[in-house]
Design a protein around this motif. Structure first.
Motif, PDB file in Angstrom:
ATOM      1  N   PHE A   5       0.834  -1.207   0.000  1.00 23.41           N
ATOM      2  CA  PHE A   5       0.000   0.000   0.000  1.00 23.41           C
ATOM      3  C   PHE A   5       0.864   1.250   0.000  1.00 23.41           C
ATOM      4  O   PHE A   5       0.577   2.222  -0.710  1.00 23.41           O
ATOM      5  CB  PHE A   5      -0.927   0.000   1.214  1.00 23.41           C
ATOM      6  CG  PHE A   5      -1.836   1.208   1.267  1.00 23.41           C
ATOM      7  CD1 PHE A   5      -2.911   1.325   0.400  1.00 23.41           C
ATOM      8  CD2 PHE A   5      -1.596   2.227   2.184  1.00 23.41           C
ATOM      9  CE1 PHE A   5      -3.746   2.433   0.444  1.00 23.41           C
ATOM     10  CE2 PHE A   5      -2.415   3.338   2.231  1.00 23.41           C
ATOM     11  CZ  PHE A   5      -3.491   3.436   1.368  1.00 23.41           C
ATOM     12  N   GLU A   6       1.940   1.243   0.780  1.00 21.86           N
ATOM     13  CA  GLU A   6       2.852   2.387   0.822  1.00 21.86           C
ATOM     14  C   GLU A   6       3.481   2.618  -0.554  1.00 21.86           C
ATOM     15  O   GLU A   6       3.635   3.750  -0.997  1.00 21.86           O
ATOM     16  CB  GLU A   6       3.936   2.155   1.871  1.00 21.86           C
ATOM     17  CG  GLU A   6       4.858   3.348   2.065  1.00 21.86           C
ATOM     18  CD  GLU A   6       5.887   3.119   3.153  1.00 21.86           C
ATOM     19  OE1 GLU A   6       6.875   3.874   3.203  1.00 21.86           O
ATOM     20  OE2 GLU A   6       5.703   2.174   3.954  1.00 21.86           O
ATOM     21  N   SER A   7       3.829   1.530  -1.238  1.00 17.16           N
ATOM     22  CA  SER A   7       4.395   1.635  -2.584  1.00 17.16           C
ATOM     23  C   SER A   7       3.384   2.248  -3.546  1.00 17.16           C
ATOM     24  O   SER A   7       3.730   3.076  -4.394  1.00 17.16           O
ATOM     25  CB  SER A   7       4.804   0.248  -3.081  1.00 17.16           C
ATOM     26  OG  SER A   7       5.241   0.307  -4.429  1.00 17.16           O
ATOM     27  N   LEU A   8       2.123   1.869  -3.385  1.00 19.34           N
ATOM     28  CA  LEU A   8       1.046   2.407  -4.229  1.00 19.34           C
ATOM     29  C   LEU A   8       0.873   3.901  -3.998  1.00 19.34           C
ATOM     30  O   LEU A   8       0.734   4.686  -4.943  1.00 19.34           O
ATOM     31  CB  LEU A   8      -0.255   1.648  -3.923  1.00 19.34           C
ATOM     32  CG  LEU A   8      -1.434   1.830  -4.863  1.00 19.34           C
ATOM     33  CD1 LEU A   8      -1.110   1.300  -6.243  1.00 19.34           C
ATOM     34  CD2 LEU A   8      -2.657   1.121  -4.298  1.00 19.34           C
ATOM     35  N   VAL A   9       0.909   4.317  -2.741  1.00 15.14           N
ATOM     36  CA  VAL A   9       0.761   5.730  -2.397  1.00 15.14           C
ATOM     37  C   VAL A   9       1.921   6.550  -2.959  1.00 15.14           C
ATOM     38  O   VAL A   9       1.725   7.626  -3.523  1.00 15.14           O
ATOM     39  CB  VAL A   9       0.666   5.914  -0.866  1.00 15.14           C
ATOM     40  CG1 VAL A   9       0.729   7.398  -0.494  1.00 15.14           C
ATOM     41  CG2 VAL A   9      -0.628   5.292  -0.336  1.00 15.14           C
ATOM     42  N   ARG A  10       3.145   6.035  -2.814  1.00 13.94           N
ATOM     43  CA  ARG A  10       4.322   6.755  -3.326  1.00 13.94           C
ATOM     44  C   ARG A  10       4.247   6.911  -4.844  1.00 13.94           C
ATOM     45  O   ARG A  10       4.557   7.972  -5.392  1.00 13.94           O
ATOM     46  CB  ARG A  10       5.610   6.021  -2.934  1.00 13.94           C
ATOM     47  CG  ARG A  10       6.002   6.174  -1.479  1.00 13.94           C
ATOM     48  CD  ARG A  10       7.490   5.850  -1.279  1.00 13.94           C
ATOM     49  NE  ARG A  10       7.802   4.526  -1.794  1.00 13.94           N
ATOM     50  CZ  ARG A  10       7.764   3.407  -1.069  1.00 13.94           C
ATOM     51  NH1 ARG A  10       7.421   3.461   0.212  1.00 13.94           N
ATOM     52  NH2 ARG A  10       8.083   2.241  -1.606  1.00 13.94           N
ATOM     53  N   ALA A  11       3.823   5.848  -5.529  1.00  9.39           N
ATOM     54  CA  ALA A  11       3.703   5.912  -6.989  1.00  9.39           C
ATOM     55  C   ALA A  11       2.626   6.913  -7.399  1.00  9.39           C
ATOM     56  O   ALA A  11       2.787   7.660  -8.370  1.00  9.39           O
ATOM     57  CB  ALA A  11       3.370   4.532  -7.547  1.00  9.39           C
ATOM     58  N   SER A  12       1.545   6.980  -6.632  1.00 14.57           N
ATOM     59  CA  SER A  12       0.469   7.930  -6.907  1.00 14.57           C
ATOM     60  C   SER A  12       0.974   9.365  -6.789  1.00 14.57           C
ATOM     61  O   SER A  12       0.674  10.222  -7.636  1.00 14.57           O
ATOM     62  CB  SER A  12      -0.686   7.693  -5.929  1.00 14.57           C
ATOM     63  OG  SER A  12      -1.644   8.721  -6.009  1.00 14.57           O
ATOM     64  N   GLN A  13       1.756   9.634  -5.750  1.00 16.90           N
ATOM     65  CA  GLN A  13       2.302  10.970  -5.537  1.00 16.90           C
ATOM     66  C   GLN A  13       3.351  11.322  -6.588  1.00 16.90           C
ATOM     67  O   GLN A  13       3.386  12.438  -7.101  1.00 16.90           O
ATOM     68  CB  GLN A  13       2.901  11.062  -4.137  1.00 16.90           C
ATOM     69  CG  GLN A  13       1.861  10.942  -3.025  1.00 16.90           C
ATOM     70  CD  GLN A  13       2.477  10.813  -1.656  1.00 16.90           C
ATOM     71  OE1 GLN A  13       3.665  10.490  -1.524  1.00 16.90           O
ATOM     72  NE2 GLN A  13       1.687  11.072  -0.613  1.00 16.90           N
ATOM     73  N   ARG A  14       4.190  10.339  -6.903  1.00 23.05           N
ATOM     74  CA  ARG A  14       5.254  10.576  -7.871  1.00 23.05           C
ATOM     75  C   ARG A  14       4.702  10.877  -9.267  1.00 23.05           C
ATOM     76  O   ARG A  14       5.178  11.758  -9.975  1.00 23.05           O
ATOM     77  CB  ARG A  14       6.178   9.348  -7.923  1.00 23.05           C
ATOM     78  CG  ARG A  14       7.382   9.522  -8.850  1.00 23.05           C
ATOM     79  CD  ARG A  14       8.313   8.329  -8.764  1.00 23.05           C
ATOM     80  NE  ARG A  14       7.694   7.084  -9.190  1.00 23.05           N
ATOM     81  CZ  ARG A  14       7.346   6.084  -8.366  1.00 23.05           C
ATOM     82  NH1 ARG A  14       7.566   6.181  -7.060  1.00 23.05           N
ATOM     83  NH2 ARG A  14       6.795   4.983  -8.827  1.00 23.05           N
ATOM     84  N   LEU A  43      -4.986   7.921  -6.442  1.00 21.31           N
ATOM     85  CA  LEU A  43      -4.762   6.549  -5.998  1.00 21.31           C
ATOM     86  C   LEU A  43      -5.747   5.595  -6.675  1.00 21.31           C
ATOM     87  O   LEU A  43      -5.375   4.501  -7.114  1.00 21.31           O
ATOM     88  CB  LEU A  43      -4.911   6.491  -4.477  1.00 21.31           C
ATOM     89  CG  LEU A  43      -4.387   5.236  -3.774  1.00 21.31           C
ATOM     90  CD1 LEU A  43      -2.885   5.098  -3.988  1.00 21.31           C
ATOM     91  CD2 LEU A  43      -4.713   5.307  -2.289  1.00 21.31           C
ATOM     92  N   ARG A  44      -6.991   6.018  -6.775  1.00 22.90           N
ATOM     93  CA  ARG A  44      -8.024   5.184  -7.404  1.00 22.90           C
ATOM     94  C   ARG A  44      -7.688   4.887  -8.863  1.00 22.90           C
ATOM     95  O   ARG A  44      -7.806   3.749  -9.326  1.00 22.90           O
ATOM     96  CB  ARG A  44      -9.361   5.927  -7.328  1.00 22.90           C
ATOM     97  CG  ARG A  44     -10.515   5.275  -8.056  1.00 22.90           C
ATOM     98  CD  ARG A  44     -11.688   6.216  -8.114  1.00 22.90           C
ATOM     99  NE  ARG A  44     -11.322   7.452  -8.813  1.00 22.90           N
ATOM    100  CZ  ARG A  44     -11.976   8.612  -8.678  1.00 22.90           C
ATOM    101  NH1 ARG A  44     -13.005   8.714  -7.862  1.00 22.90           N
ATOM    102  NH2 ARG A  44     -11.596   9.670  -9.360  1.00 22.90           N
TER     103      ARG A  44
END
Length: 240
Positions: free
Chosen positions: A212-221, A226-227
């Motif tokens: 989940f943390e990896s998903l959040v970082r990729a979303s921000q980057r 996120l959706r």
């Protein structure tokens, strides 16, 4: 006195015949039931404009529009192309006081478009009267139901009172449909993120928190919601 509330049987099959006051109460009850049976906000608005023509004395056409500060107007639902054409022709134009009133008042009326300055768009389409009623309002936008008639002076005080009763039901049903849609979307989003997290766990050999943390970082980057990122990951996974 308002017209009697004798409506098509196909519209209100359960409507018994009483004196005018009872007919109105029963018609509003049945209308409320139909509004609450709709599944989406758009469905609620489409049902509302159809019912407005049957319930509101003098109404021949109806539409729901969203009006934003700066005179931006978007038609959300309409009974026919006459309404859509009338409201579309106002897009990008300075709107007269009728529309401006709605920021401060729940009701605005046009008695006769041929004599009221600035309403040549309506008169050109044969629409002489209009009654606008607020459904929603905030600092940036209004949602408004407008009934139209080809007869001048079609909407008196009785029509206005009945219109306000009806739009109260519409507003409640619209809020209910909006909340239901938001909850459905939230559940769908949660499921998508859960699926994407599971895919990352499998691919990268990590636990759920790290995925989940990896998903959040990729979303921000990538500056992607996120959706939407989760939907993309799931879609790519399912296509392989």
């Amino acid at each position: 006195m308002p017209k009697r509330f004798v409506v098509a049987a196909s519209e209100f099959p359960d409507l018994p015949r009483f004196q005018a006051g009872f007919e109105l109460a029963e018609a509003l009850t049945v209308a409320s039931q139909q509004l609450h049976e709709t599944l989406t906000p758009h469905g609620t608005l489409r049902t509302a404009v159809r019912l407005a023509v049957h319930l509101m004395p003098g109404a021949e056409h109806a539409g729901v529009s969203e009006i934003e500060r700066g005179n931006k107007l978007r038609t959300l639902a309409w009974t026919d192309e006459v309404v859509r054409s009338a409201e579309a022709r106002h897009e990008g134009r300075d709107r007269p006081g009728h529309w401006e009133q709605l920021w401060n008042s729940p009701v605005a009326r046009i008695a006769d478009s041929e004599s009221d300055e600035g309403w040549d768009v309506l008169s050109a389409l044969g629409l002489r009267s209009a009654l606008s009623l607020r459904l929603r309002a905030d600092r940036r936008r209004l949602t408004v139901l407008t009934a139209y008639a080809r007869k001048p002076g079609a909407f008196d005080e009785d029509a206005t009172r009945i219109g306000r009763l009806f739009t109260t039901h519409v507003s409640i049903a619209l809020e209910s449909a909006t909340v239901r849609e938001q909850l459905t979307e939230a559940m769908h989003t949660r499921d998508l993120i859960g699926q994407a997290t599971g895919i990352l766990m499998e691919r990268q050999g990590i636990d759920a928190a790290a995925a989940f943390e990896s998903l959040v970082r990729a979303s921000q980057r990538e500056n992607v919601k996120l959706r939407d990122l989760a939907r993309r990951i799931v879609g790519t996974h399912n296509s392989t």
